[in-house]
Design a protein around this motif. Structure first.
Motif, PDB file in Angstrom:
ATOM      1  N   ARG A   8      -0.438  20.686 -15.036  1.00  0.00           N
ATOM      2  CA  ARG A   8      -1.367  21.077 -16.105  1.00  0.00           C
ATOM      3  C   ARG A   8      -1.695  22.562 -16.051  1.00  0.00           C
ATOM      4  O   ARG A   8      -2.088  23.157 -17.062  1.00  0.00           O
ATOM      5  CB  ARG A   8      -2.658  20.251 -16.014  1.00  0.00           C
ATOM      6  N   MET A  50       0.321  24.162 -18.568  1.00  0.00           N
ATOM      7  CA  MET A  50      -0.132  23.846 -19.908  1.00  0.00           C
ATOM      8  C   MET A  50      -1.351  24.686 -20.293  1.00  0.00           C
ATOM      9  O   MET A  50      -1.524  25.043 -21.454  1.00  0.00           O
ATOM     10  CB  MET A  50      -0.459  22.359 -20.003  1.00  0.00           C
ATOM     11  N   ARG A  63      -6.071  16.530 -24.438  1.00  0.00           N
ATOM     12  CA  ARG A  63      -5.090  15.431 -24.424  1.00  0.00           C
ATOM     13  C   ARG A  63      -5.752  14.106 -24.793  1.00  0.00           C
ATOM     14  O   ARG A  63      -5.225  13.343 -25.604  1.00  0.00           O
ATOM     15  CB  ARG A  63      -4.440  15.320 -23.043  1.00  0.00           C
ATOM     16  N   PHE A  91      -2.685  19.902 -28.563  1.00  0.00           N
ATOM     17  CA  PHE A  91      -2.014  19.310 -27.410  1.00  0.00           C
ATOM     18  C   PHE A  91      -0.607  18.878 -27.778  1.00  0.00           C
ATOM     19  O   PHE A  91       0.356  19.156 -27.053  1.00  0.00           O
ATOM     20  CB  PHE A  91      -2.800  18.115 -26.871  1.00  0.00           C
ATOM     21  N   TYR A  92      -0.455  18.215 -28.909  1.00  0.00           N
ATOM     22  CA  TYR A  92       0.874  17.777 -29.338  1.00  0.00           C
ATOM     23  C   TYR A  92       1.776  18.966 -29.660  1.00  0.00           C
ATOM     24  O   TYR A  92       2.987  18.927 -29.416  1.00  0.00           O
ATOM     25  CB  TYR A  92       0.751  16.841 -30.536  1.00  0.00           C
ATOM     26  N   VAL A 144       2.986  20.274 -26.321  1.00  0.00           N
ATOM     27  CA  VAL A 144       4.043  19.407 -25.779  1.00  0.00           C
ATOM     28  C   VAL A 144       5.354  19.661 -26.508  1.00  0.00           C
ATOM     29  O   VAL A 144       6.428  19.732 -25.888  1.00  0.00           O
ATOM     30  CB  VAL A 144       3.634  17.931 -25.897  1.00  0.00           C
ATOM     31  N   ALA A 145       5.302  19.827 -27.835  1.00  0.00           N
ATOM     32  CA  ALA A 145       6.518  20.084 -28.607  1.00  0.00           C
ATOM     33  C   ALA A 145       7.157  21.414 -28.207  1.00  0.00           C
ATOM     34  O   ALA A 145       8.388  21.511 -28.047  1.00  0.00           O
ATOM     35  CB  ALA A 145       6.194  20.076 -30.102  1.00  0.00           C
ATOM     36  N   TRP A 197       6.771  23.013 -25.318  1.00  0.00           N
ATOM     37  CA  TRP A 197       7.290  22.935 -23.955  1.00  0.00           C
ATOM     38  C   TRP A 197       8.580  22.121 -23.901  1.00  0.00           C
ATOM     39  O   TRP A 197       9.485  22.431 -23.135  1.00  0.00           O
ATOM     40  CB  TRP A 197       6.248  22.339 -23.010  1.00  0.00           C
ATOM     41  N   SER A 198       8.668  21.084 -24.721  1.00  0.00           N
ATOM     42  CA  SER A 198       9.872  20.253 -24.739  1.00  0.00           C
ATOM     43  C   SER A 198      11.085  21.063 -25.188  1.00  0.00           C
ATOM     44  O   SER A 198      12.173  20.943 -24.618  1.00  0.00           O
ATOM     45  CB  SER A 198       9.670  19.053 -25.669  1.00  0.00           C
ATOM     46  N   HIS A 236      11.829  23.706 -22.373  1.00  0.00           N
ATOM     47  CA  HIS A 236      12.392  23.022 -21.215  1.00  0.00           C
ATOM     48  C   HIS A 236      13.793  22.504 -21.500  1.00  0.00           C
ATOM     49  O   HIS A 236      14.678  22.576 -20.642  1.00  0.00           O
ATOM     50  CB  HIS A 236      11.480  21.863 -20.810  1.00  0.00           C
TER      51      HIS A 236
END
Length: 222
Positions: free
Chosen positions: A130, A133, A163, A170-171, A174-175, A177-178, A181
């Protein structure tokens, strides 16, 4: 031996064990990690080393936490030195990729199950994850507000609250970072090698597109 000297000796042994473990990771991956082999390399008994790490999983956890800390520091240093939110976004992406390129065995340790049965979601590991994040959420907040001040400092409790609330940011984080990554992992894993493409150019182009889309979505959620 005085307590302070004992603690210094203990920490030195732990550092020596971790250094030997990293050599094993670099040459054979997490499956090659062996307390007994490390003990032999260091010239001590295997039983003796268990006074410093209770198990192989305990040693793995120490390595994962160190890696998260080093990655976060590398990213934060570049982000803090950048200016606008857009520049900080690119600084984060480039620092993340550079760290993975320089230390692929540690990068894989963070994002692949190291050994069967290992609990990669234990609270200390989740807290370390985290911390990355927090940096990204701060940048997204600045993109939404178009501020040029240093990134907003998200705390651990705030990340959990964002979250838990299912908040759009938050979403979005995540998008982002995805995507980041995914590209880096393909590169580190050799998935782009056979394509005969300029990976540097691909990365920069994908990050520009990602920043544009992220900015649009951040503005829409503001």
């Amino acid at each position: 031996m005085p307590s302070s000297m004992r603690e210094r000796f203990r920490e030195q042994v732990r550092e020596d064990v971790k250094a030997a473990a990293l050599d094993q990771l670099a040459s054979g991956g997490a499956q090659a990690l062996s307390i007994n082999a490390i003990a032999k390399q260091l010239g001590v008994s295997g039983a003796g080393l268990y006074r410093y790490f209770a198990s192989r999983d305990d040693l793995l956890t120490a390595l994962v936490l160190d890696a998260y800390g080093d990655l976060r520091d590398a990213v934060a240093q570049e982000v803090d030195a950048a200016g606008t939110p857009q520049e900080r976004f690119h600084a984060l992406a480039r620092a993340y990729r550079a760290w993975a390129q320089a230390q692929p065995h540690r990068y894989e340790l963070l994002f692949k199950p190291p050994v069967p049965g290992y609990d990669a979601h234990a609270e200390p590991l989740a807290l370390a994850a985290r911390s990355l994040m927090m940096i990204l959420l701060g940048i997204l907040a600045d993109l939404r507000a178009e501020e040029t001040a240093p990134p907003r400092a998200y705390g651990n409790e705030e990340v959990l609250a964002v979250r838990a609330a299912g908040a759009p940011e938050f979403y979005l984080a995540v998008a982002v970072w995805s995507k980041l990554h995914g590209i880096v992992s393909l590169e580190i894993g050799g998935g782009l090698t056979a394509m005969n493409i300029d990976v540097d150019a691909l990365f920069e182009n994908e990050m520009r597109i990602l920043l544009y889309r992220t900015t649009q979505r951040a503005a829409a959620s503001g």
